[in-house]
Enzyme design. Structure first.
Site, PDB file in Angstrom:
ATOM      1  N   ARG A   7      -4.520  37.531  52.607  1.00 19.93           N
ATOM      2  CA  ARG A   7      -4.483  38.258  51.328  1.00 19.93           C
ATOM      3  C   ARG A   7      -3.362  37.685  50.449  1.00 19.93           C
ATOM      4  NH1 ARG A   7      -0.869  40.802  48.273  1.00 19.93           N
ATOM      5  NH2 ARG A   7       0.085  41.787  50.086  1.00 19.93           N
ATOM      6  N   HIS A 204       8.413  43.719  53.885  1.00 14.60           N
ATOM      7  CA  HIS A 204       7.595  42.591  53.414  1.00 14.60           C
ATOM      8  C   HIS A 204       8.546  41.641  52.686  1.00 14.60           C
ATOM      9  CE1 HIS A 204       3.826  40.859  51.554  1.00 14.60           C
ATOM     10  NE2 HIS A 204       4.725  40.461  50.670  1.00 14.60           N
ATOM     11  N   HIS A 206       9.897  37.722  51.302  1.00 12.39           N
ATOM     12  CA  HIS A 206       9.595  36.356  50.877  1.00 12.39           C
ATOM     13  C   HIS A 206      10.837  35.514  51.099  1.00 12.39           C
ATOM     14  CE1 HIS A 206       5.636  36.905  48.750  1.00 12.39           C
ATOM     15  NE2 HIS A 206       5.963  38.142  49.080  1.00 12.39           N
ATOM     16  N   CYS A 237       3.408  36.394  44.438  1.00  7.07           N
ATOM     17  CA  CYS A 237       2.662  37.260  43.541  1.00  7.07           C
ATOM     18  C   CYS A 237       2.350  36.498  42.257  1.00  7.07           C
ATOM     19  CB  CYS A 237       3.465  38.520  43.238  1.00  7.07           C
ATOM     20  SG  CYS A 237       2.650  39.560  42.022  1.00  7.07           S
ATOM     21  N   ASN A 246       5.791  33.805  51.399  1.00  2.00           N
ATOM     22  CA  ASN A 246       6.228  34.811  52.371  1.00  2.00           C
ATOM     23  C   ASN A 246       7.045  34.135  53.456  1.00  2.00           C
ATOM     24  OD1 ASN A 246       4.706  37.580  52.102  1.00  2.00           O
ATOM     25  ND2 ASN A 246       3.236  36.001  51.507  1.00  2.00           N
TER      26      ASN A 246
END
Ligand SMILES: CC(C)(COP(=O)([O-])OP(=O)([O-])OC[C@H]1O[C@@H](n2cnc3c(N)ncnc32)[C@H](O)[C@@H]1OP(=O)([O-])[O-])[C@@H](O)C(=O)NCCC(=O)NCCSC(=O)C[C@@](C)(O)CC(=O)[O-]
Length: 740
Positions: A7, A204, A206, A237, A246
């Site tokens: 994703r 989450h 990066h 993003c 990420n």
């Protein structure tokens, strides 16, 4: 471990991966052991053609991989409904903390997106038990390229609002990869405090600034146990300029396994799945250090490392002997205490390995150092394994340093008069507002209740708590010959602190622990209160000849050595038989009036004088040797000075060679100004862990001995320290004293 590459990773790649290859890649990652994956984003295909096959991907994986947790991202209710219809088991709805990012990402204000989130939760509730779980992912929680700083308090408030709206979990996302470990620690700690550990979702992260894995470690230290990552370090993003990859899944697995976390993932098999990813994205650069370097031969997955016999382990750093660091290593205690109750609590924490900073008034330090008479030994007995910081707490200028220390401390400990710490601005309310994780332990005379305002001493509570009655002679109450309640009250403080530390691991929140001297004494009295309840009478005291001793022999006897006595106990039928035969008292065994212990206990005068006569003919050494050979309980009557030479204490690590110099009162006792023993073996904690005793890491400190190093550690500059010393706020032995 949650893989978000299909994703988050693919949404940043211009080329569209063929669905067949995508499914083979995801299947290979699942087979390598990845337990959950965000496999699609339910957004309009025109906006993100890479996700046009979302329904097919989710549906097909649910059918082919029932063990995999299949998750999807959805920006709104429509997307969530489509995801659920396709079979997604969990749906992540992004809610930006940054207003600017919210408008760019979902074309709604933050408030509008929260309202959308509520609609999603309400709709999901209509689905009943089979509903997917609904997570909120707070994007840009650590900073935003469009807005700049994102205030921490807004993130915390947003997390609380989303949890209140019914989120199953609230995840924090560093969308831009700007976070530092310190920021992660602070925000995770605060959000966890707000939500509790259950609803704090994944972290989450990066790796824009190369801080990704450092941030993982910071999260781990704060108790986070769920992390997102993308294979090959893809991701970012598209609606946050500057957002890059990420953290890399393979590198994360390497780190977690090396740190002893069993991820259940086969790292080699996972790395092989990169080939499928590359096949689907020809020409795309994949990142990841482990994949590039290859798995080193020194790598041992956590499960394998745990199963390896110790001798086969790689050349390990030798285990630090217990007592050198101890189980509380890393815990910082700030102690404001005097006398015994507070200091004994701090010393036990120090013995267990905590870094204990004792804050003392300057320049002479805690008054306990100068006590005389029976209190002359207090200071060295209860202040080892501590550092000393001398500060004048009555001057507000000193408080900045104390507050800095309290903000980083795990435990604050105090035993001043009720209200004294509040008067200084250092009460529980003041310091817990500064540091919500703080465990604040107050050792007091009385716990909250009608007496709580009273000051108290050990002797006071022994008198009012029945112990002096139980110890003394009839009409002559007598306190116990040691500060039993002070020491035990300190220990109960430690127990409360350890419990609160354990609880903090789950809640992230500190606690106010209180320990009471009077209540401690009541623990000692429980057995006598119960006796009263059973018999309807107050039990006679231990000094009262009327007290019924419950055993045949349980007394102190004279020996042939003048002034030397021995206690002997004969407490079972077997011991009674062996005792009578060995000491020439076999006729007692034939006396039917002494056949049972119950008979003997009620008629001790019939034989005790005979026992005393036999013992009086034996030397102390001979009597003890014969008791030892017979397996009877016995004891010489020791005085404090005898104990330094006790062979058991000396040879079992039971005595810690402690400097007596801190007992300044001694200078007034011993002519010449030196204590009789500059170094004396004082008792260690009475516990052994895996056979090892907890040792002495630091001698009782000189007053202010560590003032300078502690002030530096707290970040004060040399100039600031100099100014504090010159103003008489801070003292250290090696600093010039303030002008009187
Ligand atoms: C023990 C008492 C009764 C004494 O009560 P107290 O004499 O009223 O003293 P305190 O301890 O409450 O007050 C200490 C003062 O020192 C100040 N202070 C402190 N640190 C600093 C600093 N760095 N710089 C500047 N000032 C400092 C602090 O601010 C306070 O200032 P005040 O409010 O008086 O203006 C009381 O403390 C108390 O009730 N404590 C709680 C219960 C307790 O621990 N009791 C046991 C103590 S006795 C003991 O341990 C031994 C004994 C006697 O029981 C042995 C035995 O019987 O076997």
């Amino acid at each position: 471990m949650r893989e978000v590459g299909p994703r988050d990773g693919l949404q940043m790649i211009r080329s569209v991966m063929p669905t067949g290859t995508k499914l083979r890649w995801i299947a290979a990652m699942a087979e390598a052991g990845i337990p959950e994956m965000e496999v699609a984003s339910f957004v309009p295909p025109a906006a993100m053609p890479q996700m046009a096959d979302a329904t097919e991907v989710v549906g097909s994986l649910r059918a082919s991989h029932p063990g995999l947790q299949v998750m999807a991202l959805a920006p709104n209710l429509r997307g969530a409904q489509n995801a659920a219809a396709a079979g997604a088991q969990a749906i992540v709805l992004p809610v930006s903390a940054s207003e600017a990012h919210s408008r760019s990402n979902v074309r709604r204000s933050r408030a509008e997106q929260v309202a959308e989130f509520r609609r999603v939760v309400e709709w999901a509730r209509t689905l009943g038990a089979a509903r997917p779980s609904i997570e909120a992912g707070i994007s840009t929680a650590f900073g935003c390229s469009l807005q700049g700083e994102v205030p921490e308090r807004e993130v915390i408030a947003l997390a609380a609002e989303l949890a209140g709206a019914g989120a199953d979990a609230v995840a924090l996302a560093d969308t831009l990869g700007y976070a530092s470990p310190r920021q992660v620690r602070r925000l995770v700690r605060a959000v966890r405090l707000e939500l509790g550990p259950v609803r704090l979702g994944n972290l989450h992260l990066h790796d824009t600034m190369g801080t990704g894995l450092a941030n993982v470690l910071a999260g781990l230290e704060e108790g986070v146990r769920g992390f997102d990552a993308a294979l090959g370090g893809l991701g970012g993003c598209p609606f946050a300029p500057g957002s890059v990859g990420n953290i890399d899944t393979e590198d994360l697995v390497y780190l977690l396994e090396s740190e002893g976390f069993d991820t259940g993932i086969d790292l080699a098999a996972l790395i092989e799945t990169r080939a499928l990813l590359q096949e689907g994205l020809p020409g795309e650069v994949l990142h990841g250090r482990v994949a590039r370097a290859g798995i080193p031969r020194t790598f041992h997955p956590a499960r394998e490392a745990a199963a390896r016999p110790a001798e086969a382990a790689p050349e390990a750093v030798p285990a630090t002997p217990r007592g050198t660091t101890g189980p509380l290593h890393g815990i910082r205690v700030l102690e404001f205490t005097h006398m015994i109750m507070g200091p004994s609590c701090g010393m036990v924490l120090g013995d267990l390995g905590a870094d204990v900073i004792k804050v003392e008034p300057g320049p002479e330090g805690d008054n306990t150092r100068r006590l005389m008479g029976a209190a002359i030994g207090f200071f060295p007995s209860f202040n080892r394994n501590k550092r000393s910081l001398c500060l004048d707490l009555k001057r507000p200028e000193s408080l900045e340093l104390v507050r800095r220390l309290a903000a980083e401390a795990d435990v604050v400990l105090e035993n001043f008069r009720p209200g004294a710490m509040d008067k200084l601005g250092l009460g529980h309310a003041d310091l817990s507002a500064l540091n919500p994780r703080l465990i604040y332990c107050s050792c007091k005379g009385f716990l909250p209740g009608p007496y709580e305002h009273r000051a108290a001493l050990d002797e006071v509570v022994q008198m009012m708590g029945g112990l002096a009655y139980m110890t003394g002679l009839p009409g002559k109450p007598m306190r116990a010959g040691s500060s039993v309640n002070d020491i035990m009250g300190g220990l109960f403080g430690v127990i409360g602190i350890l419990g609160a530390l354990r609880e903090r691991e789950a809640t992230g929140r500190g606690a106010h622990v209180q320990s009471g001297l009077f209540e401690t004494n009541m623990v000692l009295m429980a057995q006598h209160m119960a006796a009263n309840a059973i018999t309807g009478q107050n039990p006679p005291s231990f000094g009262d000849p009327a007290m019924v001793k419950p055993w045949s022999v349980y007394d102190v006897f004279d020996t042939a050595d003048p002034g030397e006595q021995v206690f002997v106990g004969v407490v079972t039928e077997t011991q009674w038989r062996g005792f009578c035969e060995a000491f020439g008292l076999s006729d007692l065994l034939r006396d039917p009036a002494l056949a049972t212990q119950a008979q003997r206990v009620l008629d001790r005068s019939r034989y005790l004088h005979r026992v005393a006569e036999v013992f009086r003919r034996l030397s102390k050494a001979e009597l003890m040797a014969r008791c030892e050979a017979l397996g009877l309980s016995f004891a010489p009557i020791a005085r404090p000075g005898d104990l330094f030479d006790d062979p058991h204490l000396r040879n079992s690590g039971g005595l810690l060679d402690t400097e007596m110099a801190s007992a300044e009162g001694a200078a007034r006792v011993a002519p010449g100004g030196t204590a009789a023993r500059p170094l004396a073996g004082l008792p260690a904690l009475p516990v052994a862990v895996d056979g090892a005793r907890l040792g002495l890491r630091r001698q009782p400190p000189r007053s202010g001995e560590h003032s300078l190093e502690i002030a530096r550690e707290a970040g004060l500059s040399e100039a600031e320290i100099g100014r504090m010393a010159a103003a008489g706020l801070l003292w250290a032995p090696d600093l010039p004293m303030a002008a009187e």
